[in-house]
Enzyme design. Structure first.
Site, mmCIF file in Angstrom:
data_model
loop_
_atom_site.group_PDB
_atom_site.id
_atom_site.type_symbol
_atom_site.label_atom_id
_atom_site.label_comp_id
_atom_site.label_asym_id
_atom_site.label_seq_id
_atom_site.Cartn_x
_atom_site.Cartn_y
_atom_site.Cartn_z
ATOM 1 N N ASP A 1 39.143 -14.065 29.662
ATOM 2 C CA ASP A 1 39.492 -12.762 29.099
ATOM 3 C C ASP A 1 40.650 -12.173 29.899
ATOM 4 O O ASP A 1 40.879 -12.531 31.053
ATOM 5 C CB ASP A 1 38.304 -11.793 29.110
ATOM 6 C CG ASP A 1 38.370 -10.783 27.962
ATOM 7 O OD1 ASP A 1 37.578 -10.897 27.004
ATOM 8 O OD2 ASP A 1 39.237 -9.878 28.009
ATOM 9 N N ASP B 1 45.805 -14.506 29.867
ATOM 10 C CA ASP B 1 46.353 -13.913 28.647
ATOM 11 C C ASP B 1 46.619 -15.083 27.700
ATOM 12 O O ASP B 1 47.473 -15.935 27.992
ATOM 13 C CB ASP B 1 47.654 -13.171 28.991
ATOM 14 C CG ASP B 1 48.291 -12.552 27.762
ATOM 15 O OD1 ASP B 1 47.902 -12.900 26.626
ATOM 16 O OD2 ASP B 1 49.203 -11.723 27.944
ATOM 17 N N VAL B 2 45.904 -15.116 26.585
ATOM 18 C CA VAL B 2 46.002 -16.285 25.709
ATOM 19 C C VAL B 2 47.339 -16.369 24.965
ATOM 20 O O VAL B 2 47.585 -17.334 24.249
ATOM 21 C CB VAL B 2 44.826 -16.354 24.708
ATOM 22 C CG1 VAL B 2 43.529 -16.704 25.410
ATOM 23 C CG2 VAL B 2 44.684 -15.072 23.892
ATOM 24 N N TYR C 1 47.322 -8.349 10.213
ATOM 25 C CA TYR C 1 46.049 -8.956 10.615
ATOM 26 C C TYR C 1 45.657 -10.071 9.642
ATOM 27 O O TYR C 1 45.335 -11.187 10.043
ATOM 28 C CB TYR C 1 44.978 -7.871 10.671
ATOM 29 C CG TYR C 1 43.644 -8.350 11.181
ATOM 30 C CD1 TYR C 1 43.403 -8.461 12.551
ATOM 31 C CD2 TYR C 1 42.607 -8.683 10.313
ATOM 32 C CE1 TYR C 1 42.165 -8.897 13.033
ATOM 33 C CE2 TYR C 1 41.371 -9.112 10.780
ATOM 34 C CZ TYR C 1 41.152 -9.214 12.140
ATOM 35 O OH TYR C 1 39.930 -9.642 12.613
ATOM 36 N N LYS D 1 45.293 -14.156 10.395
ATOM 37 C CA LYS D 1 44.042 -14.896 10.208
ATOM 38 C C LYS D 1 44.206 -16.010 9.160
ATOM 39 O O LYS D 1 43.569 -17.056 9.253
ATOM 40 C CB LYS D 1 42.919 -13.944 9.836
ATOM 41 C CG LYS D 1 42.575 -12.934 10.953
ATOM 42 C CD LYS D 1 42.191 -13.630 12.243
ATOM 43 C CE LYS D 1 41.669 -12.670 13.304
ATOM 44 N NZ LYS D 1 41.313 -13.381 14.557
ATOM 45 N N THR E 1 31.188 -4.718 16.551
ATOM 46 C CA THR E 1 31.737 -4.953 17.898
ATOM 47 C C THR E 1 32.718 -3.828 18.222
ATOM 48 O O THR E 1 33.110 -3.066 17.326
ATOM 49 C CB THR E 1 32.528 -6.276 17.959
ATOM 50 O OG1 THR E 1 33.730 -6.125 17.184
ATOM 51 C CG2 THR E 1 31.739 -7.462 17.447
#
Ligand code: NAD
Length: 249
Positions: free
Chosen positions: A37, A58-59, A153, A157, A188
């Protein structure tokens, strides 16, 4: 014998929501979990809870992604499962007419480029092992679009879904399965943040979910654990919907 006994699982976005619930579930099923994370506090707390390893990364950074898989391999000796899950919610007004180019690029970077990087750097380990399972978090909106205007977004996806299909097909003969997880709305912090900006949106969403409620993160984690396990040995290149019936309504 537990389903994921001694498998090494890298979970991105493990500090919160779906990632946290999945880190817990993986550990319950016997896996060694590497919690990744950006947020040091939540990521390290998740790792402590599951008796795993925390890697702050950091991905969106290729160096960080290389380092996180290398650390998993150096510590535990393999990379068997990659749950590429970290992501961000859409900007406040994410309609095509309002979203600025910087906001659009940021969403693609965190939600889509990160998955490209994670797949690219997980696959070499899995190839050498002749086995592996990759689960990339997409969303139900990748399959059906969204009436609530979230173009950057949804597009990000959709990219995750297409990439997962392509990789699932390409690497099937090498024992590597790649699937796109498509959750419906899940209770979440990400969803709560989105609905706090626009409370009516929550109500509109709820109406369209046949089961009449949002998912709990643990319900999504159960599906991820299944996809990660050998119980899903004939499932690859799929869009795996866990959406309370929303896409069928
Ligand atoms: P969340 O906000 O609860 O958790 C996301 C985690 O990712 C956080 O811990 C955050 O620190 C981490 N993160 C964000 N950017 C990062 C980066 N650049 N590098 C490393 N870590 C980073 O979100 P969530 O609801 O658990 O969502 C997880 C995934 O599920 C996301 O990809 C999201 O788009 C997707 N999803 C969520 C829902 C939902 O309703 N919650 C529905 C469909 C899909």
């Amino acid at each position: 014998m537990q389903r994921l006994q001694d498998r090494v699982a890298v979970v991105t976005g493990a500090g919160s929501g779906i990632g946290l619930a999945t880190a817990r579930r993986f550990a319950e099923e016997g896996a060694r979990v590497v919690c990744v994370d950006l947020d040091e506090a939540t990521g390290s707390s998740a790792a402590a809870e599951v008796d795993g390893l925390f890697v702050r990364a950091d991905v969106t950074s290729e160096d960080d992604v290389i380092r996180m898989f290398q650390t998993a391999f150096d510590t535990y000796g393999s990379v068997d499962i990659a749950f590429n899950n970290a992501g961000i919610s859409p900007p406040e007004d994410d309609s095509i007419l309002e979203t600025g180019l910087d906001a659009w690029r940021r969403v693609q970077e965190v939600n889509l480029t990160s998955v490209y990087l994670c797949c690219k750097h997980a696959i070499p380990y899995m190839r050498r092992q002749g086995k592996g399972s990759i689960i990339n978090t997409a969303s139900f909106v990748a399959v059906m679009g969204s009436a609530t205007s979230q173009i950057s977004y949804t597009a990000s996806k959709g990219g995750v879904l297409a990439m997962s299909r392509e990789l699932g097909v390409q690497f099937a003969r090498e024992g590597i399965r790649v699937n796109a997880l498509c959750p419906g709305p899940v209770n979440t912090p990400l969803l709560r943040e989105l609905f706090a900006k626009d409370p009516e949106r929550a109500q509109r969403r709820l109406v369209h979910i046949p089961v009449g409620r949002f998912a709990e993160a643990s319900e999504i984690a159960a599906a991820v654990a299944f996809l990660a396990s050998d119980d899903a040995s004939f499932i690859t290149g799929s869009e795996f919907l866990v959406d309370g019936g929303i896409s069928g309504a």
